[in-house]
Every structure is written in structure tokens, then in C-alpha cells.
Enzyme design. Structure first.
Site, PDB file in Angstrom:
ATOM      1  N   THR A 125     -26.458  21.221 -40.565  1.00 31.67           N
ATOM      2  CA  THR A 125     -26.107  20.694 -39.232  1.00 31.67           C
ATOM      3  C   THR A 125     -26.048  21.882 -38.286  1.00 31.67           C
ATOM      4  OG1 THR A 125     -23.767  20.731 -39.826  1.00 31.67           O
ATOM      5  CG2 THR A 125     -24.924  18.634 -40.044  1.00 31.67           C
ATOM      6  N   LYS A 139     -23.736  22.694 -47.420  1.00 35.06           N
ATOM      7  CA  LYS A 139     -23.855  22.752 -45.967  1.00 35.06           C
ATOM      8  C   LYS A 139     -22.433  22.706 -45.424  1.00 35.06           C
ATOM      9  CE  LYS A 139     -22.263  19.638 -43.414  1.00 35.06           C
ATOM     10  NZ  LYS A 139     -21.878  19.723 -42.003  1.00 35.06           N
ATOM     11  N   THR A 149     -14.826  20.385 -49.994  1.00 36.76           N
ATOM     12  CA  THR A 149     -15.173  20.569 -48.594  1.00 36.76           C
ATOM     13  C   THR A 149     -16.650  20.340 -48.398  1.00 36.76           C
ATOM     14  OG1 THR A 149     -15.060  21.989 -46.677  1.00 36.76           O
ATOM     15  CG2 THR A 149     -15.767  23.020 -48.693  1.00 36.76           C
ATOM     16  N   GLU A 194     -19.171  28.420 -37.709  1.00 40.98           N
ATOM     17  CA  GLU A 194     -19.536  28.276 -36.301  1.00 40.98           C
ATOM     18  C   GLU A 194     -18.910  29.359 -35.416  1.00 40.98           C
ATOM     19  OE1 GLU A 194     -18.239  24.354 -35.376  1.00 40.98           O
ATOM     20  OE2 GLU A 194     -20.064  23.413 -36.142  1.00 40.98           O
ATOM     21  N   ASN A 252     -18.136  24.334 -29.978  1.00 40.27           N
ATOM     22  CA  ASN A 252     -17.380  23.116 -30.243  1.00 40.27           C
ATOM     23  C   ASN A 252     -16.926  22.384 -28.990  1.00 40.27           C
ATOM     24  OD1 ASN A 252     -17.300  22.795 -33.149  1.00 40.27           O
ATOM     25  ND2 ASN A 252     -16.482  24.869 -33.065  1.00 40.27           N
ATOM     26  N   SER A 257     -22.250  16.435 -26.871  1.00 40.89           N
ATOM     27  CA  SER A 257     -22.890  16.152 -25.577  1.00 40.89           C
ATOM     28  C   SER A 257     -24.258  16.798 -25.520  1.00 40.89           C
ATOM     29  CB  SER A 257     -22.010  16.651 -24.438  1.00 40.89           C
ATOM     30  OG  SER A 257     -21.623  17.986 -24.655  1.00 40.89           O
TER      31      SER A 257
END
Lengths: 383, 383
Positions: B146, B168, B179, B259, B378, B383
Site C-alpha cells: 500500500t 506489507k 500485525t 510511513e 497521513n 483524499s
């Protein structure tokens, strides 16, 4: 305003040289009586700063003459030297005010693990004592600021009495019992036990429900002093309500000035089986970095609310959960409902409402969004 | 590599059109036997996605034929329609592979609260089945990404057998049990009960000790499949260790690709009275936004470590705590020691060590720093 709004109190704020910026950094609040009743609540962090360890003992008997506060250093994890600085500060305030050190609460705020310059603190105390005045409330409120961008002062009146207060706090803002530094004063005639009841009831639903960044401080202190100078003895319920109003106003100001925040977020949980479960659910959302970052990005990502709710032990059925964002019912009975695009996240104040459908209890926790400015401010705080 | 390193497995990764980016988004892993033994662990989030609810039942009997995984949508809080999509996916995989739907685990990842396009998923399954190959591991590992920037694949060998895996996960990365999505395969001859023991032991000290952002997913799944095709029956201890090695490698890759992260932080707690207390203390630091932001800013602000430790219920005395950052003893016996300026926080890997001096137990939790890039990524995810 602030701590000198009530009769019987003098205050001062001075520059003792503790802050590199040269801004005011030491405040003194003195109760001129006739009463010296007091109550206080402190952080539940087990790593308590020296001034908290001192003040817990000083306030235990329900009598206080003065509160001395400094910004520019938390005096926490500073070794025996640090405790001696707190002790010397209380001794000097006690001597100057004609009370004992044991009637003096000491509050410190700033960086952990750095010694306070004792001589500067004591010189500052002498200067503050010399400058005490019945309109010194604003100066005191200004001197306790750290990363706050505005001073926080509030006042409310009951029938014949006044409660005023000042607060500081913008980061490490997630109280376990009390939070930040707050001094409240009243001229009502109220004994220590009643002050204690009023203060605990008020903090439980105000400061304790601020959770800006999930980080509990080592120095949180809230003190309430009564001078009795107004000679009015209020009904307990009326007094409690005025104290709660001032605490709620100050708590709201803390959220509104939280470090780097772009939004103030009220997380309202309804339909909970118990108040404790409502608080647990609300706090789990308040501490969810993904949801907080989404609010910063004006992204109505309600899935992150659900993922946070799912980490709690509160009673609920995922298939019947409702969530609304600023009044838009984005999820009903665990299923997508209104189009999230209808949610307007531009205004500073955001309202999240979760219905657990498990009972009649409710609670609201206030938090802030997670922003670039928060990261920036807190990545360079001690350097 | 990856899930096809062990004999007896075929895999594929295809583009089903679930991601707006047009990147691969559907993977299939099939066990060609002779064994079909399996074990799995799932998120402890109570708001479980539909594929988790399905897969918990499918894997309960210790037998699985295939795992089908999609990125591009979590299929969580999508109503009855969403569950039907998961069910239809399992039915189709069962039909194509000649097994029943009840031998198929389904994994989904992506945004919560958005329906998956069922027809695209089913078409993708057919395409993946047609493309299955014994060297399809990398394609499968790529299709489940992702926000991951790299595919995560690991392999380790024991005496005559192989364990390989893919993972992932880059955000919402704080396992409560397992997880993210992980598929592990082995050609060792190992029955379901032994797979289960090996998998639970491995995840407990690897994936369960990754806490990148404190946010537990609704979709976490770790599956371990045994084909028995290697015809070697390893000693339990030896098998457990190889499984643990692959899990530890994949867990380390997850932290390394989290991230927006700028640092990977190993928080090692020693001298704890129990392992659970060591984990509690380490996790409290891993979830302290102020400390995480400080690491991003290369600020050796150990006071924030202390403030986090103080929120736990672990046994310790604040006056005897030791803390070191990258080997520099900044705090000894609760008192400042080495100059924090000696701490070099430039390298990506950071080591925090806390000695509670309350016992002999230890635990290490891995986390990441809190960065501008984390907030950016994040705040704009959906959006």
C-alpha cells in the site's frame, strides 16, 4: 484578573533570568487571608519533579500561604541539588511572607533534566515579593508561560464571591489527575475539605479531559486557595459550579493554544455503559495519531476513529456503531452512511460524536490535531 | 524468494484495478501440498474487517489451501455487502483450486469504510490463478503493497527445510497480536499444532514488538502454511527458530519502511521485574509523540523518556533509573550524567536503553520517529 480577581490576594511576575529569551519567568501568589485554606491536585506521573514532591507534602494539611512558580526549567531528574533548590525557594518565600516553608507550594515548568540556577531563582523571589500587588494577576500569568502563545486567565462569580485563576500549558498535555500549572483563588469563606471536594470534582471533568498529545507531564499541579476575604460562605453546590466553570474555561484555553495545533477536537462519546468506558473510548481516539493527522489534512477519515474504538475494552458491538463528524452521520450501524465529502473540516473547532449504543453514559475529551508545526516545535524544544 | 522459496507453493500478483494508481493490487498464494497444514494469528482490534472475521473461521481447523490478498481497500465497516465480497472471493478461490471456500484465507488492506468493487476482485482472482507460478513470490509481495515503498520478503533455512515470507505494512502499525499482512510458507513437514506454536512464539517477540505509530489495524493477519513438500520433519525448537528469524527479518523491514520515518528506534528495557513490565515501559516510550519528535530533530531529550516511563505501572524507583541514548549514559541513578551533546542522532538506527533495576527481565520494542513526512502522508491518505 486571574489570581488577583478575588479579594485577599496579591501577585507578581518578574524576570529572574531563567529563560534564555529574557522573558518573565517567575511568579508569586500570596494569600493575605484572613483564611489560608487550600487544596491541590498533582500529576499522577510516577516520575514526579522535585517541586511536586515538595508541594504534595506542603499542601497536605489544607493550609497554604503562598504559591511560587517558575518557568525556564522543570527541576525534574536534577538530583539532590534540584530538591535543595525547591526547598530553599520555599524557605525564602516562607521567611518573606512570615509563614513557614511548609505553607508554600512550589511549581516549576520547562525542560526536564537541567538544573535550575538557584541564586537566580532566589533573587527572583525577593524581587517578586517586593513587587506584589492586588493587580499583579496578569503579570503572574505571563511569567509562567513556556511555549504558550497567550497567557491563560479566567474568572467567574457566584453570589457574593469570586473565583479567578491562571494556567500555563501547551505541550506534554495529557493529565492523569491534574495537568499543567494552575493557580485558582477565591475570596469565599471555604474550608480546606470543601475546597478539596470542589477542586477534585472540577478537575475530573475539565483538565482531566484535555488530552492534547497523550504525554503526561512530571510537573502538573493545580492549586486552589481561599482567602475568605469576601466574608461570604457559599452553598457547596454553588461554589463547586463556579470552580468548575473557571477550570473548564482554562482547560478550553489550553486546548486552544496547544503547541502547533490547527484544530481543537471535541470527542463526544454517548451511549456508553459507564462514564469510565466513555472516557476510555474518547481518549483512544484523542491519542490516535492517524486520525489526528487526518483532521489536520481536512480528511474526514472516520475509519481511523473506528480502528481506535476497537482497541478499547468498552462495551459495544462494531455492527451498531454510529459516528458523526461535525454533524454529518458518516457511519450508521457500522455501515457507511452520509458522504464524507459533506464534512467541512475547515473551522478550528471539530466535533466527533460516537454512539456506542451500550448505555446512557457520556463523556467528552478534548484534543488537538497532529500537525507539521507540532512536529517542528517539539523536534527542536531543548536545542 | 518470498512465499515461493519453499517447495510446494505457487503464487501470483496481478493488477485488478482496485488502486487508482494502476499498480498491482491482488495476490494469490496456493499450497500444492502434499500437506495443507496452517496456522494464523489476527489483529486483536475489536473492530475487525470482514476478511479477518472470515479468515478466523477458515483457519480454525488448521488446514488451508490458499491465501488471497488485496490492497486498495480494507473491506472494513462496509456493511453486509462487504462481507459478501469476502465470501465470494473465498468461494471463487476454493472453486478454482479444487478446495472449499473454508480452506481459503482472505486478506484485505487499504482504506476503511469504502466498498471493494466485487467484480474487479473476482476478475483479478481468475487472472492470478491463471498466472500462478513457483517463482511468483516477488510478484505477490509487490501486489500487497500500500504505502510501502519496497516489497518485504525474507527467507531462512533449517536443516533440509526452508521458511519464506512476505509482508506489507507501513502505517497503522502497532500490533495487538499480529500485525499487517504476512504470509509465511514452509516445505517442512509440520502439523498445524506445531505451526501454531511456532507462529505464536515468533510473532510475540517480533511483530508484536513493532509499534511504529501506536495505531492498531483492523486487518492484521499473519498466516503460516506448510506444504510438507521437502519431506523433512524438523525438531520443534529448530523449526521455531527459523520461523522466528523470518518474522524478525520482516518485522525489521516494516520498521525500516514505516510511513514518513527518518529513524528506526530500538527501545531496550533491561532490569525489569517481568517481561510484561519491560514491554509496557518500552511501549510507553514508543508511543510518546514528544520523544519521537525529539529524535526526528536529533534532540537527545531524555526527560521525555522519563516522563513516559512514569506513566507505567512497572516496578521501578525514579531515583535509580538509568537511561542511555546510542550508548551515552545521559542519566544515571535518576541524575544527569554524560553531556547529552555527546549523543549522535544522525544515523537512521537509534538505540534507547532503560535500566529499571527491578529484576532480570528484558524486552525490546521497535518504533519510528515522528516526522513532518509522517504528518504529511497521513493527512492526505484518503483524499
Amino acid at each position: 484578573m486571574s489570581v488577583t480577581a478575588a479579594q485577599g490576594f496579591r501577585a507578581a511576575g518578574v524576570t529572574a533570568g531563567l529563560k534564555a529569551s529574557g522573558k518573565p519567568d517567575l511568579a508569586l501568589v500570596v494569600n493575605d487571608g484572613p483564611l489560608d485554606a487550600a487544596a491541590a491536585v498533582y500529576t499522577s506521573n510516577r516520575c514526579k519533579a522535585h517541586p511536586v514532591l515538595w508541594s504534595e507534602r506542603a499542601s497536605a494539611d489544607g493550609h497554604l500561604k503562598a504559591v511560587v512558580l517558575n518557568s525556564g526549567g522543570a527541576n525534574c531528574f536534577t538530583g539532590p541539588q534540584g530538591f535543595q533548590t525547591t526547598h530553599a525557594t520555599a524557605e525564602l518565600v516562607g521567611e518573606l511572607t512570615g509563614a513557614g516553608a511548609a505553607d508554600v507550594v512550589v511549581c516549576s515548568t520547562g525542560l526536564i533534566g537541567v538544573e535550575l540556577p538557584r541564586r537566580k531563582v532566589l533573587d527572583g523571589v525577593r524581587e517578586a515579593f517586593a513587587g506584589l500587588s492586588t493587580d499583579g494577576g496578569t503579570a503572574a500569568a505571563t511569567a509562567i508561560m513556556t511555549t504558550d502563545t497567550v497567557s491563560k486567565q479566567a474568572i467567574a462569580s457566584g453570589d457574593g464571591f469570586v473565583v479567578g485563576g491562571m494556567a500555563k500549558g501547551a505541550g506534554m498535555l495529557a493529565p492523569g489527575l491534574a495537568t499543567m500549572l494552575v493557580v485558582l483563588t477565591t475570596d469565599a469563606v471555604v474550608e480546606a475539605a470543601d475546597l478539596d471536594r470542589a477542586l477534585r470534582a472540577a478537575t475530573r471533568t475539565t483538565f482531566d479531559r484535555v488530552d492534547s498529545d497523550g504525554c503526561m507531564s512530571t510537573n502538573d499541579t493545580v492549586v486552589l486557595l481561599s482567602s475568605g476575604a469576601g466574608e461570604v460562605r457559599p452553598e457547596p453546590a454553588a461554589f463547586d459550579e463556579v470552580v468548575r466553570t473557571v477550570c473548564a474555561d482554562l482547560a478550553r484555553m489550553l486546548v486552544g493554544d496547544a503547541e502547533g495545533a490547527d484544530h481543537d477536537i471535541a470527542i463526544e462519546v454517548v451511549g456508553a455503559a459507564s462514564e469510565a468506558e466513555a472516557v476510555e473510548v474518547a481518549r483512544s481516539i484523542a491519542r490516535n495519531n492517524l486520525f489526528k493527522a487526518a483532521v489536520f489534512g481536512r480528511d474526514p477519515n472516520w475509519g481511523r476513529v473506528m480502528a481506535a474504538v476497537g482497541t478499547t475494552s468498552a462495551r459495544f458491538d462494531p455492527q451498531t456503531l454510529d459516528v458523526s463528524l461535525n454533524g454529518v452521520a458518516v457511519c450508521v450501524d457500522g455501515t457507511p452512511h452520509a458522504d464524507p465529502a459533506q464534512v467541512n473540516l475547515e473551522p478550528r473547532e471539530v466535533r466527533v460524536r460516537i454512539d456506542l449504543k451500550a448505555g446512557a453514559e457520556t463523556a467528552t475529551v478534548w484534543t488537538n490535531d497532529l500537525t507539521h508545526a507540532y512536529v517542528h516545535e517539539n523536534s527542536a524544544y531543548s536545542s
